[in-house]
Write a protein that holds these residues in place. Structure first.
Motif, mmCIF file in Angstrom:
data_model
loop_
_atom_site.group_PDB
_atom_site.id
_atom_site.type_symbol
_atom_site.label_atom_id
_atom_site.label_comp_id
_atom_site.label_asym_id
_atom_site.label_seq_id
_atom_site.Cartn_x
_atom_site.Cartn_y
_atom_site.Cartn_z
ATOM 1 N N GLY A 89 0.388 -1.743 -60.579
ATOM 2 C CA GLY A 89 1.424 -1.028 -59.828
ATOM 3 C C GLY A 89 1.462 -1.416 -58.364
ATOM 4 N N CYS A 90 0.989 -2.606 -58.049
ATOM 5 C CA CYS A 90 0.906 -2.973 -56.629
ATOM 6 C C CYS A 90 2.285 -2.935 -55.973
ATOM 7 C CB CYS A 90 0.307 -4.365 -56.489
ATOM 8 S SG CYS A 90 0.254 -4.859 -54.768
ATOM 9 N N PRO A 91 2.411 -2.211 -54.841
ATOM 10 C CA PRO A 91 3.722 -2.107 -54.205
ATOM 11 C C PRO A 91 4.011 -3.289 -53.265
ATOM 12 C CG PRO A 91 2.139 -0.709 -53.076
ATOM 13 C CD PRO A 91 1.388 -1.391 -54.179
ATOM 14 N N HIS A 92 3.052 -4.205 -53.140
ATOM 15 C CA HIS A 92 3.243 -5.290 -52.161
ATOM 16 C C HIS A 92 3.896 -6.510 -52.801
ATOM 17 C CE1 HIS A 92 1.146 -2.993 -49.204
ATOM 18 N NE2 HIS A 92 0.235 -2.727 -50.115
ATOM 19 N N ASP A 93 4.273 -7.430 -51.929
ATOM 20 C CA ASP A 93 5.017 -8.603 -52.390
ATOM 21 C C ASP A 93 4.445 -9.891 -51.826
ATOM 22 O OD1 ASP A 93 7.135 -8.142 -54.149
ATOM 23 O OD2 ASP A 93 8.172 -6.974 -52.597
ATOM 24 N N CYS A 94 3.161 -10.102 -51.988
ATOM 25 C CA CYS A 94 2.572 -11.328 -51.453
ATOM 26 C C CYS A 94 3.231 -12.514 -52.160
ATOM 27 C CB CYS A 94 1.070 -11.344 -51.695
ATOM 28 S SG CYS A 94 0.260 -9.894 -51.031
ATOM 29 N N VAL A 95 3.700 -13.469 -51.374
ATOM 30 C CA VAL A 95 4.528 -14.535 -51.950
ATOM 31 C C VAL A 95 3.781 -15.394 -52.969
ATOM 32 C CG1 VAL A 95 6.128 -14.735 -49.996
ATOM 33 C CG2 VAL A 95 4.003 -16.072 -49.984
ATOM 34 N N PHE A 96 2.437 -15.422 -52.850
ATOM 35 C CA PHE A 96 1.656 -16.312 -53.721
ATOM 36 C C PHE A 96 1.184 -15.627 -54.999
ATOM 37 C CE2 PHE A 96 -0.870 -14.449 -50.324
ATOM 38 C CZ PHE A 96 -1.817 -13.726 -51.038
ATOM 39 N N CYS A 97 1.485 -14.318 -55.142
ATOM 40 C CA CYS A 97 0.886 -13.527 -56.225
ATOM 41 C C CYS A 97 1.870 -13.325 -57.383
ATOM 42 C CB CYS A 97 0.475 -12.172 -55.664
ATOM 43 S SG CYS A 97 -0.165 -11.058 -56.924
ATOM 44 N N ASN A 98 1.365 -13.451 -58.592
ATOM 45 C CA ASN A 98 2.259 -13.281 -59.745
ATOM 46 C C ASN A 98 1.958 -11.998 -60.529
ATOM 47 O OD1 ASN A 98 -0.139 -13.910 -60.906
ATOM 48 N ND2 ASN A 98 0.622 -15.551 -62.209
ATOM 49 N N GLY A 113 -8.404 -8.548 -55.832
ATOM 50 C CA GLY A 113 -7.710 -8.485 -54.547
ATOM 51 C C GLY A 113 -7.479 -7.119 -53.951
ATOM 52 N N SER A 114 -7.349 -6.078 -54.774
ATOM 53 C CA SER A 114 -7.041 -4.793 -54.138
ATOM 54 C C SER A 114 -7.693 -3.633 -54.876
ATOM 55 C CB SER A 114 -5.531 -4.601 -54.031
ATOM 56 O OG SER A 114 -4.902 -5.041 -55.206
ATOM 57 N N PHE A 115 -8.990 -3.758 -55.110
ATOM 58 C CA PHE A 115 -9.712 -2.759 -55.901
ATOM 59 C C PHE A 115 -9.512 -1.343 -55.372
ATOM 60 C CE2 PHE A 115 -13.225 -0.237 -57.408
ATOM 61 C CZ PHE A 115 -13.367 -0.636 -58.724
ATOM 62 N N THR A 159 -10.847 -6.332 -51.709
ATOM 63 C CA THR A 159 -9.702 -5.434 -51.509
ATOM 64 C C THR A 159 -8.857 -5.859 -50.317
ATOM 65 O OG1 THR A 159 -9.072 -3.103 -51.578
ATOM 66 C CG2 THR A 159 -10.832 -3.686 -50.024
ATOM 67 N N ARG A 160 -7.792 -5.093 -50.064
ATOM 68 C CA ARG A 160 -6.889 -5.386 -48.947
ATOM 69 C C ARG A 160 -7.391 -4.702 -47.665
ATOM 70 N NH1 ARG A 160 -1.528 -6.358 -49.566
ATOM 71 N NH2 ARG A 160 -1.098 -4.897 -47.885
ATOM 72 N N PRO A 161 -7.096 -5.285 -46.519
ATOM 73 C CA PRO A 161 -7.550 -4.657 -45.262
ATOM 74 C C PRO A 161 -6.954 -3.276 -45.010
ATOM 75 C CG PRO A 161 -6.924 -6.935 -44.884
ATOM 76 C CD PRO A 161 -6.499 -6.603 -46.273
ATOM 77 N N GLY A 176 4.440 -12.002 -46.888
ATOM 78 C CA GLY A 176 4.693 -10.710 -47.539
ATOM 79 C C GLY A 176 3.439 -9.876 -47.732
ATOM 80 N N ARG A 177 2.457 -10.045 -46.855
ATOM 81 C CA ARG A 177 1.189 -9.340 -47.066
ATOM 82 C C ARG A 177 1.301 -7.830 -46.860
ATOM 83 N NH1 ARG A 177 -2.735 -9.995 -49.903
ATOM 84 N NH2 ARG A 177 -4.339 -9.340 -48.439
ATOM 85 N N GLY A 178 2.169 -7.431 -45.928
ATOM 86 C CA GLY A 178 2.346 -5.987 -45.741
ATOM 87 C C GLY A 178 1.214 -5.303 -45.000
#
Ligand code: SF4
Length: 359
Positions: A15-24, A64-66, A97-99, A134-136
């Motif tokens: 359910g990740c709400p982010h849009d990192c351009v490299f992530c599928n 990546g985002s535990f 995880t994310r910062p 798009g890291r957010g």
């Protein structure tokens, strides 16, 4: 030293709400199955059966985002890992995880489950690169999460990517220098790959993004790895791990992918050291024999893939022959003999000389 083993557990963030351009992950969510505590136990048991006695064993939750996933799921997964840690079967727990997914509450929860190391997917310390990717999250998020992680006594890992949109060599060097200031326990360097079903793939096809060539990625990574080596920072990965899908022609559409990427970079560091040494000493090398004696662990890095460094030295300096021997030498030195004259080389001294033109 006991062998260090990692039990990798991949935790997708459906359910990740982010849009990192490299992530599928968002695009392929329908084909990802949520991980369960039973999967964690199964993975741990499977890996434990392969490991030698008296090893150092770490469970690593990758993805990546535990700490951004549902807290109940975090606790269910960590609960299994902690059970093995409490019994003394595994030694440490790490996660990435994310910062912007770190605060006091999250950290005190991780402490309850015996987490030792937190790796932050920082990717860049340049806001323009973060925004274009798009890291957010912001640079300030990185600084504040690093401060909290350290204050709470966790080990800190920092991950950076090279070749993201709007990235440059100078920005990569700046990111590495800021990482050094934050004094992490470990670092990972990932060249950006264009993965199928990502926004980056669209940008690539619309000619709005170009991935680094392998040579460029090696060139940049050589500078970054040298910077970290000079500061005694443990770089635990350079390049992505080969998996079933992380291969050119599989999910990797474009980018500097090479299964032995780190070895190529390590070899290139030796090439730079030898160049710096030969330039500084101004020795007559034409038709001479060069003998290098080094620690056994470094022989293949000095030779290079398919003897690329040996061939380079012969071609560039006119050596008649280049021989590399293993000897009783510590990892921070090598011996060089040219025409009967022997010299002990401090590797860091020449790393400094090579890197001086970039910083
Ligand atoms: S890389 Fe970005 S988009 Fe992908 S799961 Fe992590 S935060 Fe979400």
């Amino acid at each position: 030293m006991n062998k260090h083993y990692i039990i990798p557990v991949f935790v997708p963030h459906l359910g990740c709400p982010h849009d990192c351009v490299f992530c599928n992950q968002r695009k392929i969510a329908s084909s990802i199955v949520d991980i369960t505590p039973r999967d964690v136990r199964y993975t741990i048991e499977k890996y434990l059966s392969f490991f030698r006695q008296n090893s150092f064993i770490e469970i690593a939750f990758y993805g990546g985002s535990f700490t951004a996933i549902d807290t109940k799921l975090q606790n269910d997964l960590l609960g299994i890992a902690y059970e093995y840690k409490a019994k003394g079967i595994i030694d440490e727990i790490r996660l990435s995880t994310r910062p912007d997914a770190i605060d006091e509450g999250i950290l005190s929860n991780l402490k309850r489950y015996g987490v030792d190391t937190i790796e932050l997917g920082v990717q860049s310390m340049d806001q323009e690169v973060l925004d274009a990717s798009g890291r957010g999250h912001t640079i300030e998020d990185v600084y504040s999460s690093v401060e909290l992680i350290k204050k709470n006594g966790f080990k800190l890992g920092l991950q950076m990517m090279i070749g993201l949109p709007k990235d440059t060599l100078n920005k990569d060097i700046k990111t590495a220098m800021k990482f050094i200031e934050m004094d992490p326990d470990c670092v990972r360097i990932y060249p950006t790959l264009v993965i199928k079903d990502t926004y980056l793939e669209k940008l690539l096809y619309n000619k709005k993004y170009k991935a680094l060539e392998t040579e460029e990625a090696v060139y940049i990574s050589t500078i970054l790895l040298t910077l970290f080596y000079l500061e005694n920072i443990n770089v635990i990965r350079v390049g992505l791990q080969v998996t079933e899908n992380i291969q050119l022609g599989e999910d990797v559409v474009s980018g500097p992918f090479h299964p032995a990427f780190r070895q190529i970079v390590e070899s290139n560091i030796y090439r730079q050291i030898l160049d710096a040494y030969l330039k500084q000493k101004n020795i007559d090398t034409d038709k001479k024999e060069l003998t290098i004696t080094a620690n056994s662990k470094e022989i293949s890095n000095i030779s290079g893939q398919k003897s690329s460094n040996i061939n380079y030295l012969i071609k560039r300096y006119g050596f008649k022959k280049v021989r590399i021997y293993q000897g009783d030498v510590d990892m921070s030195h090598i011996y060089i003999e040219i025409d009967g004259i022997c010299d002990k080389i401090d590797l860091k001294l020449y790393m400094k000389s090579y890197i001086s033109e970039y910083i």
